[in-house]
Motif scaffolding. Structure first.
Motif, PDB file in Angstrom:
ATOM      1  N   GLU A  27      31.010 -34.420  67.692  1.00  0.00           N
ATOM      2  CA  GLU A  27      31.471 -33.810  68.939  1.00  0.00           C
ATOM      3  C   GLU A  27      32.306 -32.557  68.688  1.00  0.00           C
ATOM      4  O   GLU A  27      32.210 -31.579  69.435  1.00  0.00           O
ATOM      5  N   SER A  28      33.143 -32.582  67.644  1.00  0.00           N
ATOM      6  CA  SER A  28      33.959 -31.396  67.357  1.00  0.00           C
ATOM      7  C   SER A  28      33.077 -30.205  66.988  1.00  0.00           C
ATOM      8  O   SER A  28      33.343 -29.067  67.413  1.00  0.00           O
ATOM      9  N   GLN A  29      32.031 -30.455  66.213  1.00  0.00           N
ATOM     10  CA  GLN A  29      31.092 -29.397  65.843  1.00  0.00           C
ATOM     11  C   GLN A  29      30.305 -28.916  67.058  1.00  0.00           C
ATOM     12  O   GLN A  29      30.048 -27.722  67.229  1.00  0.00           O
ATOM     13  N   ARG A  30      29.954 -29.854  67.920  1.00  0.00           N
ATOM     14  CA  ARG A  30      29.221 -29.516  69.134  1.00  0.00           C
ATOM     15  C   ARG A  30      30.073 -28.622  70.050  1.00  0.00           C
ATOM     16  O   ARG A  30      29.591 -27.637  70.615  1.00  0.00           O
ATOM     17  N   SER A  31      31.346 -28.982  70.187  1.00  0.00           N
ATOM     18  CA  SER A  31      32.237 -28.222  71.047  1.00  0.00           C
ATOM     19  C   SER A  31      32.445 -26.804  70.522  1.00  0.00           C
ATOM     20  O   SER A  31      32.364 -25.823  71.281  1.00  0.00           O
ATOM     21  N   ARG A  32      32.690 -26.688  69.231  1.00  0.00           N
ATOM     22  CA  ARG A  32      32.889 -25.354  68.648  1.00  0.00           C
ATOM     23  C   ARG A  32      31.597 -24.544  68.701  1.00  0.00           C
ATOM     24  O   ARG A  32      31.615 -23.341  68.991  1.00  0.00           O
ATOM     25  N   GLY A  33      30.461 -25.189  68.426  1.00  0.00           N
ATOM     26  CA  GLY A  33      29.183 -24.482  68.469  1.00  0.00           C
ATOM     27  C   GLY A  33      28.883 -23.940  69.851  1.00  0.00           C
ATOM     28  O   GLY A  33      28.398 -22.819  70.009  1.00  0.00           O
ATOM     29  N   GLY A  34      29.175 -24.743  70.889  1.00  0.00           N
ATOM     30  CA  GLY A  34      28.970 -24.272  72.252  1.00  0.00           C
ATOM     31  C   GLY A  34      29.854 -23.076  72.567  1.00  0.00           C
ATOM     32  O   GLY A  34      29.410 -22.115  73.213  1.00  0.00           O
ATOM     33  N   LEU A  35      31.107 -23.110  72.101  1.00  0.00           N
ATOM     34  CA  LEU A  35      32.024 -21.994  72.317  1.00  0.00           C
ATOM     35  C   LEU A  35      31.495 -20.726  71.656  1.00  0.00           C
ATOM     36  O   LEU A  35      31.521 -19.634  72.254  1.00  0.00           O
ATOM     37  N   LEU A  36      31.009 -20.844  70.431  1.00  0.00           N
ATOM     38  CA  LEU A  36      30.488 -19.686  69.720  1.00  0.00           C
ATOM     39  C   LEU A  36      29.272 -19.094  70.430  1.00  0.00           C
ATOM     40  O   LEU A  36      29.151 -17.866  70.565  1.00  0.00           O
ATOM     41  N   MET A  37      28.365 -19.950  70.873  1.00  0.00           N
ATOM     42  CA  MET A  37      27.174 -19.435  71.550  1.00  0.00           C
ATOM     43  C   MET A  37      27.533 -18.774  72.880  1.00  0.00           C
ATOM     44  O   MET A  37      26.998 -17.706  73.219  1.00  0.00           O
ATOM     45  N   ARG A  38      28.438 -19.369  73.628  1.00  0.00           N
ATOM     46  CA  ARG A  38      28.852 -18.755  74.886  1.00  0.00           C
ATOM     47  C   ARG A  38      29.507 -17.400  74.642  1.00  0.00           C
ATOM     48  O   ARG A  38      29.274 -16.436  75.376  1.00  0.00           O
ATOM     49  N   GLY A  39      30.323 -17.322  73.603  1.00  0.00           N
ATOM     50  CA  GLY A  39      30.973 -16.064  73.285  1.00  0.00           C
ATOM     51  C   GLY A  39      29.998 -14.976  72.885  1.00  0.00           C
ATOM     52  O   GLY A  39      30.113 -13.823  73.312  1.00  0.00           O
ATOM     53  N   ARG A  40      29.018 -15.346  72.077  1.00  0.00           N
ATOM     54  CA  ARG A  40      28.032 -14.352  71.647  1.00  0.00           C
ATOM     55  C   ARG A  40      27.168 -13.881  72.821  1.00  0.00           C
ATOM     56  O   ARG A  40      26.805 -12.703  72.921  1.00  0.00           O
ATOM     57  N   LEU A  41      26.812 -14.795  73.698  1.00  0.00           N
ATOM     58  CA  LEU A  41      26.050 -14.395  74.882  1.00  0.00           C
ATOM     59  C   LEU A  41      26.872 -13.481  75.786  1.00  0.00           C
ATOM     60  O   LEU A  41      26.351 -12.496  76.331  1.00  0.00           O
ATOM     61  N   PHE A  42      28.137 -13.798  75.956  1.00  0.00           N
ATOM     62  CA  PHE A  42      29.032 -12.976  76.763  1.00  0.00           C
ATOM     63  C   PHE A  42      29.097 -11.562  76.202  1.00  0.00           C
ATOM     64  O   PHE A  42      28.951 -10.570  76.938  1.00  0.00           O
ATOM     65  N   THR A  43      29.301 -11.448  74.898  1.00  0.00           N
ATOM     66  CA  THR A  43      29.367 -10.143  74.239  1.00  0.00           C
ATOM     67  C   THR A  43      28.049  -9.406  74.368  1.00  0.00           C
ATOM     68  O   THR A  43      28.005  -8.211  74.690  1.00  0.00           O
ATOM     69  N   TRP A  44      26.959 -10.115  74.113  1.00  0.00           N
ATOM     70  CA  TRP A  44      25.638  -9.480  74.129  1.00  0.00           C
ATOM     71  C   TRP A  44      25.296  -8.930  75.503  1.00  0.00           C
ATOM     72  O   TRP A  44      24.873  -7.769  75.626  1.00  0.00           O
ATOM     73  N   LEU A  45      25.453  -9.720  76.544  1.00  0.00           N
ATOM     74  CA  LEU A  45      25.061  -9.256  77.868  1.00  0.00           C
ATOM     75  C   LEU A  45      25.930  -8.084  78.313  1.00  0.00           C
ATOM     76  O   LEU A  45      25.435  -7.126  78.919  1.00  0.00           O
ATOM     77  N   ASN A  46      27.226  -8.130  78.012  1.00  0.00           N
ATOM     78  CA  ASN A  46      28.073  -6.988  78.333  1.00  0.00           C
ATOM     79  C   ASN A  46      27.579  -5.726  77.642  1.00  0.00           C
ATOM     80  O   ASN A  46      27.512  -4.650  78.248  1.00  0.00           O
ATOM     81  N   ALA A  47      27.227  -5.844  76.361  1.00  0.00           N
ATOM     82  CA  ALA A  47      26.760  -4.685  75.603  1.00  0.00           C
ATOM     83  C   ALA A  47      25.444  -4.152  76.163  1.00  0.00           C
ATOM     84  O   ALA A  47      25.239  -2.940  76.272  1.00  0.00           O
ATOM     85  N   VAL A  48      24.532  -5.054  76.519  1.00  0.00           N
ATOM     86  CA  VAL A  48      23.237  -4.638  77.074  1.00  0.00           C
ATOM     87  C   VAL A  48      23.430  -3.946  78.418  1.00  0.00           C
ATOM     88  O   VAL A  48      22.811  -2.910  78.698  1.00  0.00           O
TER      89      VAL A  48
END
Length: 226
Positions: A27-48
Motif C-alpha cells: 500500500e505504501s508503494q501504491r500510494s507513492r506511485g499514484g502521487l508520482l503519476m498524478r504529479g507527472r500528468l499535472f506537469t505534462w498537461l500544463n506544459a502541453v
C-alpha cells in the motif's frame, strides 16, 4: 518464441499473472506511485497547454480519465484539480459489448452509476465528449507503448473508432511498473498502440507532444516528482 496476445498462447494466464503482481504491490508503494503519476500528468498537461498556446495550436481542453477499479492507479485527486482549473473531465461508459466506449462529462460531486464489470459511470443523461487526452487503464505494456488490456477490447475499439473518424487525441496508458512485458512480447493485430505509457518510474518511450527535453520531474505545487 514470441509471445502474442491471443487465446492460443495463454493470454489468460499472462493477464492473471499481471493482475496478481499488481495486487501484491504494498500500500505504501501504491500510494507513492499514484502521487508520482498524478504529479507527472499535472506537469505534462500544463506544459502541453502552454506550448499549444504559444504555437497557436489547439489547446487540450478535455481529458477522458477513469474511475479506478481495485488495484488500478488512483488519479481522482488530480481530476479534482483539473476540474477546478476549468479542464473538462469525462469518464468512460460501456454502451454495448461490441461497441466503442462513450466518454461522458463528469464534474466532482456527480453521482455515478455502476455499469458492467463494476465500472463506475456517469449517468446516460450526461453529454458525450470527444476528448483531447485519453488516460487508458493499462495492465501490461511494452517500452514502445503497446498495451495489454483486460481482454474485452473496449479501448482498442474506442481508439480505432476515433482514429478512423479523424479525431485527434493523445492516448496515455496508466500502469504500474510491474506491468512491463517481456521483450519478446508482440501485440495482436487488433491492439491499438498508445502514444505513451506512464508508470511511477516515468514515461515510456517519452512524454508525448513535447519532444526531447520535456519536463518530467521536479516539484509542482503539492506534487513531488522524482
Amino acid at each position: 518464441m514470441n509471445t502474442q496476445n491471443t487465446a492460443q498462447n495463454n493470454a489468460v494466464a499472462l493477464r492473471a499473472r499481471l493482475r496478481q503482481a499488481r495486487n501484491d504491490i504494498p500500500e505504501s508503494q501504491r500510494s507513492r506511485g499514484g502521487l508520482l503519476m498524478r504529479g507527472r500528468l499535472f506537469t505534462w498537461l500544463n506544459a502541453v497547454r502552454e506550448q499549444s498556446a504559444r504555437q497557436g495550436t489547439k489547446v487540450p481542453a478535455t481529458v477522458a480519465a477513469f474511475w479506478p477499479l481495485a488495484g488500478e492507479p488512483d488519479l481522482r485527486p488530480l481530476l479534482q484539480q483539473w476540474a477546478d482549473a476549468g479542464i473538462a473531465i469525462a469518464l468512460p461508459a460501456i454502451r454495448d459489448t461490441d461497441a466503442p466506449l462513450e466518454f461522458r462529462a463528469w464534474t466532482p460531486g456527480d453521482t455515478l452509476e455502476c455499469g458492467p464489470f463494476n465500472v463506475q459511470e456517469p449517468s446516460a443523461d450526461r453529454p458525450a465528449l470527444r476528448p483531447d487526452v485519453i488516460l487508458v487503464p493499462t495492465l501490461g505494456y511494452t517500452d514502445q507503448a503497446d498495451r495489454l488490456g483486460y481482454g474485452g477490447g473496449y479501448y482498442d475499439r474506442t481508439l480505432a473508432d476515433l482514429r478512423q473518424a479523424g479525431h485527434e487525441f493523445t492516448a496515455i496508458g496508466i500502469a504500474w511498473n510491474e506491468g512491463l512485458l517481456d521483450e519478446d512480447y508482440q501485440p495482436a493485430p487488433h491492439d491499438e498502440r498508445l502514444d505513451a505509457v506512464l508508470t511511477p518510474d516515468g514515461w515510456l518511450p517519452e512524454p508525448p507532444l513535447l519532444g526531447p527535453g520535456a519536463p518530467s520531474g521536479g516539484v509542482v505545487g503539492s506534487f513531488v516528482l522524482r
